[in-house]
Design a protein around this motif. Sequence first.
Motif, PDB file in Angstrom:
ATOM      1  N   VAL A 137      88.925 -15.312  84.291  1.00  0.00           N
ATOM      2  CA  VAL A 137      89.610 -15.594  83.031  1.00  0.00           C
ATOM      3  C   VAL A 137      90.572 -14.447  82.763  1.00  0.00           C
ATOM      4  O   VAL A 137      90.155 -13.281  82.724  1.00  0.00           O
ATOM      5  N   LEU A 138      91.855 -14.758  82.605  1.00  0.00           N
ATOM      6  CA  LEU A 138      92.858 -13.754  82.280  1.00  0.00           C
ATOM      7  C   LEU A 138      93.095 -13.770  80.776  1.00  0.00           C
ATOM      8  O   LEU A 138      93.378 -14.826  80.197  1.00  0.00           O
ATOM      9  N   ILE A 139      92.977 -12.611  80.156  1.00  0.00           N
ATOM     10  CA  ILE A 139      93.072 -12.508  78.698  1.00  0.00           C
ATOM     11  C   ILE A 139      94.116 -11.460  78.345  1.00  0.00           C
ATOM     12  O   ILE A 139      94.143 -10.373  78.929  1.00  0.00           O
ATOM     13  N   GLN A 140      94.965 -11.798  77.385  1.00  0.00           N
ATOM     14  CA  GLN A 140      95.968 -10.857  76.895  1.00  0.00           C
ATOM     15  C   GLN A 140      95.520 -10.320  75.540  1.00  0.00           C
ATOM     16  O   GLN A 140      95.321 -11.089  74.590  1.00  0.00           O
ATOM     17  N   ARG A 141      95.355  -8.991  75.455  1.00  0.00           N
ATOM     18  CA  ARG A 141      94.922  -8.330  74.235  1.00  0.00           C
ATOM     19  C   ARG A 141      96.115  -7.695  73.527  1.00  0.00           C
ATOM     20  O   ARG A 141      97.161  -7.458  74.118  1.00  0.00           O
ATOM     21  N   GLU A 142      95.915  -7.378  72.256  1.00  0.00           N
ATOM     22  CA  GLU A 142      96.909  -6.602  71.527  1.00  0.00           C
ATOM     23  C   GLU A 142      96.923  -5.171  72.027  1.00  0.00           C
ATOM     24  O   GLU A 142      95.904  -4.648  72.481  1.00  0.00           O
ATOM     25  N   GLY A 143      98.072  -4.506  71.915  1.00  0.00           N
ATOM     26  CA  GLY A 143      98.143  -3.090  72.218  1.00  0.00           C
ATOM     27  C   GLY A 143      97.377  -2.279  71.190  1.00  0.00           C
ATOM     28  O   GLY A 143      97.104  -2.744  70.072  1.00  0.00           O
ATOM     29  N   ALA A 144      97.022  -1.044  71.547  1.00  0.00           N
ATOM     30  CA  ALA A 144      96.184  -0.206  70.682  1.00  0.00           C
ATOM     31  C   ALA A 144      96.803   0.034  69.311  1.00  0.00           C
ATOM     32  O   ALA A 144      96.098   0.167  68.310  1.00  0.00           O
ATOM     33  N   ASP A 145      98.140   0.089  69.244  1.00  0.00           N
ATOM     34  CA  ASP A 145      98.805   0.382  67.969  1.00  0.00           C
ATOM     35  C   ASP A 145      99.466  -0.844  67.356  1.00  0.00           C
ATOM     36  O   ASP A 145     100.346  -0.721  66.506  1.00  0.00           O
ATOM     37  N   TYR A 146      99.011  -2.013  67.754  1.00  0.00           N
ATOM     38  CA  TYR A 146      99.650  -3.248  67.295  1.00  0.00           C
ATOM     39  C   TYR A 146      99.687  -3.346  65.774  1.00  0.00           C
ATOM     40  O   TYR A 146     100.683  -3.783  65.193  1.00  0.00           O
ATOM     41  N   HIS A 147      98.605  -2.939  65.126  1.00  0.00           N
ATOM     42  CA  HIS A 147      98.485  -3.093  63.668  1.00  0.00           C
ATOM     43  C   HIS A 147      98.884  -1.838  62.907  1.00  0.00           C
ATOM     44  O   HIS A 147      98.862  -1.847  61.676  1.00  0.00           O
ATOM     45  N   THR A 148      99.223  -0.769  63.598  1.00  0.00           N
ATOM     46  CA  THR A 148      99.467   0.501  62.906  1.00  0.00           C
ATOM     47  C   THR A 148     100.879   1.038  63.099  1.00  0.00           C
ATOM     48  O   THR A 148     101.390   1.735  62.212  1.00  0.00           O
ATOM     49  N   ASN A 149     101.509   0.744  64.206  1.00  0.00           N
ATOM     50  CA  ASN A 149     102.866   1.224  64.463  1.00  0.00           C
ATOM     51  C   ASN A 149     103.864   0.264  63.811  1.00  0.00           C
ATOM     52  O   ASN A 149     104.521  -0.533  64.474  1.00  0.00           O
ATOM     53  N   LEU A 150     103.943   0.366  62.486  1.00  0.00           N
ATOM     54  CA  LEU A 150     104.707  -0.616  61.711  1.00  0.00           C
ATOM     55  C   LEU A 150     105.566   0.067  60.651  1.00  0.00           C
ATOM     56  O   LEU A 150     105.187   1.116  60.128  1.00  0.00           O
ATOM     57  N   PRO A 151     106.678  -0.561  60.287  1.00  0.00           N
ATOM     58  CA  PRO A 151     107.282  -1.702  60.991  1.00  0.00           C
ATOM     59  C   PRO A 151     107.899  -1.246  62.310  1.00  0.00           C
ATOM     60  O   PRO A 151     108.204  -0.064  62.485  1.00  0.00           O
ATOM     61  N   ARG A 152     108.047  -2.169  63.242  1.00  0.00           N
ATOM     62  CA  ARG A 152     108.681  -1.852  64.515  1.00  0.00           C
ATOM     63  C   ARG A 152     109.507  -3.055  64.953  1.00  0.00           C
ATOM     64  O   ARG A 152     109.257  -4.184  64.523  1.00  0.00           O
ATOM     65  N   GLU A 153     110.466  -2.787  65.809  1.00  0.00           N
ATOM     66  CA  GLU A 153     111.280  -3.891  66.299  1.00  0.00           C
ATOM     67  C   GLU A 153     111.694  -3.627  67.738  1.00  0.00           C
ATOM     68  O   GLU A 153     111.697  -2.488  68.212  1.00  0.00           O
ATOM     69  N   ARG A 154     112.018  -4.693  68.421  1.00  0.00           N
ATOM     70  CA  ARG A 154     112.444  -4.615  69.813  1.00  0.00           C
ATOM     71  C   ARG A 154     113.599  -5.578  70.015  1.00  0.00           C
ATOM     72  O   ARG A 154     113.534  -6.735  69.607  1.00  0.00           O
ATOM     73  N   VAL A 155     114.661  -5.066  70.624  1.00  0.00           N
ATOM     74  CA  VAL A 155     115.801  -5.920  70.964  1.00  0.00           C
ATOM     75  C   VAL A 155     115.563  -6.470  72.361  1.00  0.00           C
ATOM     76  O   VAL A 155     115.446  -5.715  73.330  1.00  0.00           O
ATOM     77  N   ASP A 156     115.454  -7.767  72.457  1.00  0.00           N
ATOM     78  CA  ASP A 156     115.153  -8.426  73.728  1.00  0.00           C
ATOM     79  C   ASP A 156     116.432  -8.597  74.550  1.00  0.00           C
ATOM     80  O   ASP A 156     117.514  -8.837  73.981  1.00  0.00           O
ATOM     81  N   PRO A 157     116.327  -8.482  75.871  1.00  0.00           N
ATOM     82  CA  PRO A 157     117.503  -8.746  76.714  1.00  0.00           C
ATOM     83  C   PRO A 157     118.096 -10.126  76.512  1.00  0.00           C
ATOM     84  O   PRO A 157     119.269 -10.356  76.832  1.00  0.00           O
ATOM     85  N   GLY A 158     117.296 -11.041  75.961  1.00  0.00           N
ATOM     86  CA  GLY A 158     117.789 -12.392  75.702  1.00  0.00           C
ATOM     87  C   GLY A 158     118.732 -12.482  74.517  1.00  0.00           C
ATOM     88  O   GLY A 158     119.241 -13.568  74.214  1.00  0.00           O
ATOM     89  N   GLY A 159     118.941 -11.356  73.812  1.00  0.00           N
ATOM     90  CA  GLY A 159     119.927 -11.347  72.741  1.00  0.00           C
ATOM     91  C   GLY A 159     119.374 -11.555  71.347  1.00  0.00           C
ATOM     92  O   GLY A 159     120.120 -11.878  70.421  1.00  0.00           O
ATOM     93  N   TYR A 160     118.080 -11.356  71.174  1.00  0.00           N
ATOM     94  CA  TYR A 160     117.487 -11.485  69.839  1.00  0.00           C
ATOM     95  C   TYR A 160     116.610 -10.277  69.560  1.00  0.00           C
ATOM     96  O   TYR A 160     116.280  -9.484  70.447  1.00  0.00           O
ATOM     97  N   THR A 161     116.220 -10.135  68.287  1.00  0.00           N
ATOM     98  CA  THR A 161     115.386  -9.017  67.862  1.00  0.00           C
ATOM     99  C   THR A 161     114.047  -9.543  67.353  1.00  0.00           C
ATOM    100  O   THR A 161     114.005 -10.478  66.549  1.00  0.00           O
ATOM    101  N   THR A 162     112.986  -8.953  67.854  1.00  0.00           N
ATOM    102  CA  THR A 162     111.642  -9.246  67.358  1.00  0.00           C
ATOM    103  C   THR A 162     111.197  -8.089  66.481  1.00  0.00           C
ATOM    104  O   THR A 162     111.249  -6.934  66.902  1.00  0.00           O
TER     105      THR A 162
END
Length: 230
Positions: A137-162
Amino acid sequence: MREGYEGTGPGAITPDGCAVELYTRLSVGNEPDVIEAAVPAGAHILELGCGAGRVTRPLLERGFRVTAVDESAEMLEKVAELDGGVRTVRSPIEQLDLDEKFSVVMLASFLVHNGDTAVRRRMLRACRNHVTDQGCVLIQREGADYHTNLPRERVDPGGYTTRIVSATPVGDGVNEVRAEYIFPDAVWTQTFRARPLDREQFEAALAEAGLKVDKYLTEDGIWVRAVPAE
């Protein structure tokens, strides 16, 4: 819409706040590489929570067989359009009961962090029930700082921002997370509930479902290969 889950933006929105059109636009990252390196070539993968096929497509292109499961008919319509003969099954993950087992079961998209403990338990039990005794079973977990490193954003190579805007405690160790996806021509938001799990808590949840960690596949511990413990 489920309590604590909401989505805004153009097009259909699923009960857990996912916008179908958004999910057809999201880029694929390193997921196919991680998966390909962790399982036998050409394996039959049961993909739980496939969405619009963001990861399904590259798996098919790499020669894997995929049975794709999602509760949203609108999402599965997008998956059914993919080349490669993918099979689709409409069902909530926690209610899935197929009369067959697979050499690989995949629970990605941080679904193991579902805010409802009972739902998480049933999801992991569905994983165990549908994997062969020699499978994984392959499982994807949240990163260690998922809930604490906020706010954060990432510009995707596809041309949008998350942008992950906030993670607000709502009780019982659960946070209400708000995400934004900004495209040149549209903006979507998604609000959902997630429960942080450290490694000890994660491995205890696996054990409860009859699974155990075989290997942490990435240095950050986000991708895990689990195997039956029984």
